[in-house]
Design an enzyme around this catalytic site. Structure first.
Site, PDB file in Angstrom:
ATOM      1  N   GLU B 240       2.898   1.729  -4.429  1.00 25.80           N
ATOM      2  CA  GLU B 240       2.404   2.231  -5.713  1.00 25.80           C
ATOM      3  C   GLU B 240       3.377   2.013  -6.864  1.00 25.80           C
ATOM      4  O   GLU B 240       2.969   1.693  -7.970  1.00 25.80           O
ATOM      5  CB  GLU B 240       2.072   3.726  -5.600  1.00 25.80           C
ATOM      6  CG  GLU B 240       0.847   3.992  -4.743  1.00 25.80           C
ATOM      7  CD  GLU B 240       0.369   5.430  -4.859  1.00 25.80           C
ATOM      8  OE1 GLU B 240      -0.275   5.781  -5.854  1.00 25.80           O
ATOM      9  OE2 GLU B 240       0.669   6.222  -3.931  1.00 25.80           O
ATOM     10  N   HIS B 256       6.960  -2.025  22.438  1.00 30.62           N
ATOM     11  CA  HIS B 256       5.976  -2.444  23.436  1.00 30.62           C
ATOM     12  C   HIS B 256       4.992  -3.467  22.882  1.00 30.62           C
ATOM     13  O   HIS B 256       4.053  -3.841  23.562  1.00 30.62           O
ATOM     14  CB  HIS B 256       5.239  -1.213  23.976  1.00 30.62           C
ATOM     15  CG  HIS B 256       6.152  -0.258  24.687  1.00 30.62           C
ATOM     16  ND1 HIS B 256       6.267  -0.220  26.058  1.00 30.62           N
ATOM     17  CD2 HIS B 256       7.026   0.671  24.219  1.00 30.62           C
ATOM     18  CE1 HIS B 256       7.155   0.702  26.404  1.00 30.62           C
ATOM     19  NE2 HIS B 256       7.634   1.254  25.306  1.00 30.62           N
ATOM     20  N   LYS B 347     -12.084   4.348  -8.429  1.00 31.83           N
ATOM     21  CA  LYS B 347     -12.730   5.664  -8.460  1.00 31.83           C
ATOM     22  C   LYS B 347     -13.887   5.672  -9.464  1.00 31.83           C
ATOM     23  O   LYS B 347     -14.941   6.244  -9.197  1.00 31.83           O
ATOM     24  CB  LYS B 347     -11.710   6.754  -8.817  1.00 31.83           C
ATOM     25  CG  LYS B 347     -10.808   7.117  -7.644  1.00 31.83           C
ATOM     26  CD  LYS B 347      -9.816   8.213  -8.003  1.00 31.83           C
ATOM     27  CE  LYS B 347      -8.865   8.481  -6.837  1.00 31.83           C
ATOM     28  NZ  LYS B 347      -7.715   9.306  -7.213  1.00 31.83           N
TER      29      LYS B 347
END
Lengths: 353, 353
Positions: B240, B256, B347
């Site tokens: 950000e 792993h 948004k």
């Protein structure tokens, strides 16, 4: 940081298999992935648990790492939608402080000798939890027998990550046996495996196509929150089979941070957007908007729609597609998809301390 | 995938602020980060919760996204070491099926208007959970008042991610008020803030140095499992503030899988290994071995040792260092560290549907 004597990895290196070995290993991995639906069938038919399932559970902890732990991550997401107690995952030596006599701890280690999983199971035992073990052998199954834990034995001889067809079914069966959910039975799971088998050629073609488009890119895998485990499986398989770095994130969370980072994104990245028709409609809308934005930074934004008539079918479709993608990426890069020498060397080095 | 009409993001773009704006925004962000320890002091002194804390809890769910949700991720890790019930996090519209009358759900949204958090809080309410809300205002605080939820009001006027000094303290205070742990009090937390304030110049110098070394690299952040929340905070702040893509993973899990992918790693990557003196000794050993291996692929492997006499001090040290690093990376790249236009635009676009 206290220095740790003799811990230098001067001897540890990334070993590259010669072309001849690679060719043999392509065949071997191809056979393993092609056998995935059959592994599922076998696992469903073999579901047998030794020991008595605990009652009066308040929470569940599935502990395991890598190819043995990813089943826990996916199972926890499957159960979050239907189970009346929290099912959490653990990928460490320690366990959370809340593990007690009302906890079912499922320890998953394909080899049965993963040191983190053994340590966690031991601590869970001390905390009075009911323990179940899933392994092909090793210390974990031996301890389960000694301690009288519930246990299930996986067939031997697989690379751990390639035993996933057995592993996830066995884990889901165990959780169902413990009374944690009851809306899936053997017939349903056999059908999932049948569908996968029937569509395998199509899945392979899709995977081959994706691998071509991803050539020379760093894969960035996105999925909706409830399918994060599948995205992680893709990441792990690409890491281990294709020897590539890649990363993943989930929506909607990444809309609040990583999307801003895409201002610095570029053509070196290849986006894989994993979608399922039952993604939350707002998340589906976010995915559309996000892909349009990412296409302004890279010409490689690939949309993958899960195929299947149930969520379980779609989940397995995506898992299988990711496995094939990792295989075709290995072929493209001409790297041995089987060897994980660096993990073996690391374990040997750790064993010296 | 059903097509969603009018969802094209043809209008959404990554906007680049002009240099003049950037300069002002550097000053603004610098002031915000420099004020972090003071924010902590204020938050500790302001700890006031309206409403009655629930009793007989069996589990806790902290729901929130982005800069408002990261406090939940870190608090859950802090509590996993000391709390007798599972504390889980949720970053989605939906909630797990296990949420019921014995669950405390803490909804965190700085603006109070995050649609995912509002949806999750609403569902938790329907499921009969006890709800607590942390916000600076918006619909969340309004609903809390109407419904009689426990609530805490954060000061207004911050970019959400920069209100973290207030947010995490308030959340920890709320969880302590709910009886979930009792080994930290206001005096301890004030001391953490004091130490941070006293060492701020050193922290800034370290951050400046790290930023220089990371120039033109993709940051790859690693930490031990129990500090994953801190690694995620670094990732988010770099996304950000510096408008860069980066990724993270944890040890031992990445040993792993991702370690194998490092065979394909190269000099474009800059590794940030976050360490704490109380990392599990086997994980500490793994970190040493891993760094040696990664140094064979890139000349930029940076080790960051958390400074502090308690785990909480070390945790906050790392958080603050990461905040400063993201700031210096923004300065280096001459990008506006404040604007997150693409989130705002997203948004707005979502609000149209």
């Amino acid at each position: 940081m206290p220095s740790i004597r003799g811990s230098s990895a001067a001897g540890l290196i990334f070993v590259i298999s010669p072309p001849k070995i690679c060719c043999k290993m392509f065949e071997y991995m191809e056979k393993l992935i092609a056998g995935f639906p059959q592994d599922m069938h076998q696992a469903i038919d073999r579901l047998r648990f030794i020991g008595v399932m605990p009652t009066d559970m308040q929470n569940v902890l599935i502990t395991g790492l890598g190819g043995s732990g990813i089943g826990g991550t996916i199972a926890a997401e499957v159960l979050a939608r239907r189970c009346s107690v929290p099912v959490c995952v653990n990928k460490d030596y320690g366990i959370p402080a809340w593990v007690n006599t009302h906890t079912l701890v499922v320890a998953c280690s394909y080899s049965g000798n993963t040191e983190e999983t053994l340590a966690a199971a031991h601590k869970a035992n001390e905390a009075g939890a009911s323990i179940a073990a899933i392994a092909s052998g090793g210390q974990l199954l031996a301890t389960a027998e000694t301690e009288g834990w519930v246990s299930a034995k996986l067939p031997e001889g697989y690379p751990p990550r390639a035993a996933f067809g057995h592993g996830l079914i066995t884990l889901l069966g165990l959780l169902q046996g413990a009374g944690l959910y009851n809306d899936w039975d053997a017939t349903d799971l056999h059908r999932v495996a049948d569908v996968l088998e029937q569509s395998q050629e199509t899945i392979r073609n899709t995977a081959r196509d994706l691998a071509e488009k991803l050539q020379n890119r760093t894969p960035v895998i996105y999925a909706a929150t409830g399918l994060e485990g599948v995205a992680v499986r893709w990441r792990q398989q690409i890491n281990e089979n294709a020897k590539m770095l890649c990363w993943h994130h989930v929506l909607p969370e990444m809309n609040h941070n990583e999307l801003v980072g895409w201002a610095g994104g570029d053509k070196r990245m290849g986006v894989l957007m994993l979608r399922s028709e039952d993604d939350h409609p707002r998340t589906a809308l976010r995915m559309n908007l996000n892909m349009d934005l990412m296409r302004k930074q890279t010409d490689c934004v690939l949309e993958i729609n899960a195929i299947g008539t149930s969520r379980m079918e779609r989940l397995y479709y995506l898992v299988h597609l990711g496995d094939w993608l990792s295989y075709y990426l290995a072929v493209q890069r001409q790297v041995d998809p089987i060897e994980v020498n660096v993990i073996t060397e690391l374990k040997n080095e750790l064993a010296r301390h």
